[in-house]
Design an enzyme around this catalytic site. Structure first.
Site, PDB file in Angstrom:
ATOM      1  N   ASP A  86       0.865  -1.189   0.000  1.00  0.00           N
ATOM      2  CA  ASP A  86       0.000   0.000   0.000  1.00  0.00           C
ATOM      3  C   ASP A  86       0.901   1.239   0.000  1.00  0.00           C
ATOM      4  O   ASP A  86       0.971   1.981   0.987  1.00  0.00           O
ATOM      5  CB  ASP A  86      -0.901  -0.045   1.258  1.00  0.00           C
ATOM      6  CG  ASP A  86      -1.910   1.089   1.286  1.00  0.00           C
ATOM      7  OD1 ASP A  86      -1.967   1.885   0.326  1.00  0.00           O
ATOM      8  OD2 ASP A  86      -2.644   1.189   2.287  1.00  0.00           O
ATOM      9  N   CYS A 119      -3.071   4.476  -4.546  1.00  0.00           N
ATOM     10  CA  CYS A 119      -3.795   5.749  -4.616  1.00  0.00           C
ATOM     11  C   CYS A 119      -3.372   6.520  -5.863  1.00  0.00           C
ATOM     12  O   CYS A 119      -3.654   7.714  -5.979  1.00  0.00           O
ATOM     13  CB  CYS A 119      -3.573   6.576  -3.351  1.00  0.00           C
ATOM     14  SG  CYS A 119      -1.848   6.849  -2.977  1.00  0.00           S
TER      15      CYS A 119
HETATM   16  C1  LIG Z   1      -0.769   5.018   1.683  1.00  0.00           C
HETATM   17  S1  LIG Z   1      -0.069   4.846   3.290  1.00  0.00           S
HETATM   18  C2  LIG Z   1      -0.691   3.276   3.743  1.00  0.00           C
HETATM   19  C3  LIG Z   1      -0.747   2.967   5.198  1.00  0.00           C
HETATM   20  C4  LIG Z   1      -1.600   1.766   5.634  1.00  0.00           C
HETATM   21  N1  LIG Z   1      -1.427   0.614   4.798  1.00  0.00           N
HETATM   22  C5  LIG Z   1      -3.057   2.124   5.779  1.00  0.00           C
HETATM   23  O1  LIG Z   1      -3.930   1.537   5.114  1.00  0.00           O
HETATM   24  O2  LIG Z   1      -3.354   3.010   6.603  1.00  0.00           O
HETATM   25  C6  LIG Z   1       1.607   4.622   2.893  1.00  0.00           C
HETATM   26  C7  LIG Z   1       2.512   4.365   4.083  1.00  0.00           C
HETATM   27  O3  LIG Z   1       3.822   4.099   3.578  1.00  0.00           O
HETATM   28  C8  LIG Z   1       4.796   4.644   4.450  1.00  0.00           C
HETATM   29  N2  LIG Z   1       5.994   4.785   3.591  1.00  0.00           N
HETATM   30  C9  LIG Z   1       6.197   5.642   2.568  1.00  0.00           C
HETATM   31  N3  LIG Z   1       7.360   5.381   1.950  1.00  0.00           N
HETATM   32  C10 LIG Z   1       7.917   4.329   2.597  1.00  0.00           C
HETATM   33  C11 LIG Z   1       9.115   3.562   2.415  1.00  0.00           C
HETATM   34  N4  LIG Z   1       9.973   3.849   1.452  1.00  0.00           N
HETATM   35  N5  LIG Z   1       9.359   2.530   3.264  1.00  0.00           N
HETATM   36  C12 LIG Z   1       8.477   2.239   4.266  1.00  0.00           C
HETATM   37  N6  LIG Z   1       7.331   2.922   4.485  1.00  0.00           N
HETATM   38  C13 LIG Z   1       7.041   3.951   3.650  1.00  0.00           C
HETATM   39  C14 LIG Z   1       4.173   5.893   5.004  1.00  0.00           C
HETATM   40  O4  LIG Z   1       4.698   6.180   6.277  1.00  0.00           O
HETATM   41  C15 LIG Z   1       2.672   5.496   5.067  1.00  0.00           C
HETATM   42  O5  LIG Z   1       2.353   4.998   6.340  1.00  0.00           O
END
Ligand SMILES: C[S@@+](CC[C@H](N)C(=O)[O-])C[C@H]1O[C@@H](n2cnc3c(N)ncnc32)[C@H](O)[C@@H]1O
Length: 368
Positions: free
Chosen positions: A299, A326
């Site tokens: 995600d 998204c």
């Molecule tokens: C679209 S959100 C999805 C969160 C969760 N799956 C939800 O449904 O609430 C994307 C998440 O990816 C994390 N994120 C962004 N880039 C990342 C990376 N390179 N490695 C790990 N986490 C990352 C952000 O902190 C965020 O929590």
């Protein structure tokens, strides 16, 4: 720059901007609809495209409606408020199908977009301060637009705006059942029967009712797949893993935000999950350590998956991948890289962000 040029809008692009051509060069014109005739001022002239601003509507579409928001022209946060909600849903379905048709190796025909409330769906509002006033940043110029209400957010949030301290930025959140409001602080909220505590800097899905339908859909897929080991990449506060959890699963969640992972650990306890563990790191830094998963859920943010992450998904070779996206553009890019290894079994579109151009989707991939 050329002013007051008469143009006809041919169609809309993904961002809801009208497309026209001036001497063969594409020009994008926000706040227009197909077949409208308008006079524009060219406000940007780049090598490959121009941006036009409407100065006069010569012929408007019968589909045009008067936006309900008084800040519509100066805010820029809502891109589609000049069409009906029904037309918006049809437009999103059509444009995503078109993007897939033109750019994706998989052949798809998404039939029904899943939607819910048109307004008051957001559980979070971020207001910025310029030292005197509190408001939203205009989407393009970053000028501050002082507001007393936003039609997209819960009325529980709107009712509190006038009492806020105007001297600093403010994050206001409401719990999904609209029982609790929090300003810059922790909040207790829920999705379905799961409870989640949420710190100020933690990520949480902003649509207070449709998220439950999105998560139900992921849980239904999981029930069909019945995986033993699940990798939940970009897990935020652990919300998906906790939602789909049952005693048979062993789940590992990864997210790079310390605040998210601290909340994820608390949320796991709060919901009596004994079989979920969390890793705080960048997915691309740790993914080469994982193997033997039945299901990987990804995600990612709008940028989609890092190439190293896709390469490792292919190496991990889980029987299924569920890709929550998204951004259809980066989704299509990543799906094309998985095409030789996975079949696309299903794809569903969710209008999680009504009145804006954004589209959410869930794709289910099965190993070939
Ligand atoms: C679209 S959100 C999805 C969160 C969760 N799956 C939800 O449904 O609430 C994307 C998440 O990816 C994390 N994120 C962004 N880039 C990342 C990376 N390179 N490695 C790990 N986490 C990352 C952000 O902190 C965020 O929590």
């Amino acid at each position: 720059m050329v002013n007051n040029m008469k143009v006809e809008i041919e169609k809309l692009d993904y961002y809801g901007r009208g497309i026209t051509h001036i001497d063969g060069k594409v020009c994008f014109v926000p706040n227009t609809l197909e077949d409208e005739e308008v006079e524009i001022e060219v406000v940007e002239d780049k090598k490959k495209y121009m941006i036009g601003k409407v100065t006069n509507y010569l012929k408007t579409s019968y589909k045009r409606i008067k936006p309900k928001c008084k800040y519509y022209d100066i805010c820029g946060g809502c891109n589609l408020a000049h069409m009906s909600f029904e037309d918006e849903n049809n437009f999103k379905e059509k444009i995503v199908n078109e993007l897939f048709g033109h750019n994706c190796k998989y052949k798809v025909n998404i039939k029904d977009i899943i939607f819910d409330d048109e307004f008051n769906y957001r559980n979070k509002l971020v207001l910025h301060s310029d030292g005197e006033r509190l408001g939203l940043y205009n989407d393009n110029s970053h000028d501050l637009v002082e507001i007393d209400k936003c039609l997209l957010v819960s009325d529980m949030i709107n009712n509190g705006i006038s009492d806020l301290d105007k001297y600093k930025d403010q994050i206001i959140r409401v719990s999904n059942d609209e029982n609790e409001v929090s300003i810059n602080d922790k909040l207790m909220t829920s999705i379905g029967d799961k409870k989640y505590c949420l710190s100020k800097d933690s990520f949480f899905q902003i649509n207070k009712s449709l998220t439950e339908k999105l998560y139900n859909c992921i849980r239904d897929y999981c029930n069909e797949i019945n995986p033993l080991k699940v990798l939940d990449l970009f897990c935020g506060i652990g919300s998906i893993g906790i939602y789909i959890n049952n005693d048979n699963y062993e789940i590992t969640g990864v997210d790079y935000s310390k605040s998210n992972i601290e909340d994820a650990k608390s949320n796991s306890k709060l919901n009596n999950c004994k079989n979920i563990n969390f890793i705080c790191d960048r997915v691309e830094n740790v993914i080469d350590k994982f193997s033997d998963y039945d299901l990987v859920i990804v995600d990612p943010p709008r940028a989609g998956l890092h190439k190293k992450v896709v390469d490792n998904l292919i190496r991990i070779n889980s029987k299924y991948i569920i890709y929550v996206s998204c951004n259809p553009h980066t989704l299509i890019r990543d799906l094309n890289l998985l095409y030789d290894y996975y079949d696309l079994k299903d794809i569903k579109l969710f209008n999680m962000f009504p009145r804006t151009y954004h589209c959410e989707s869930i794709s289910v991939l099965e190993r070939k």
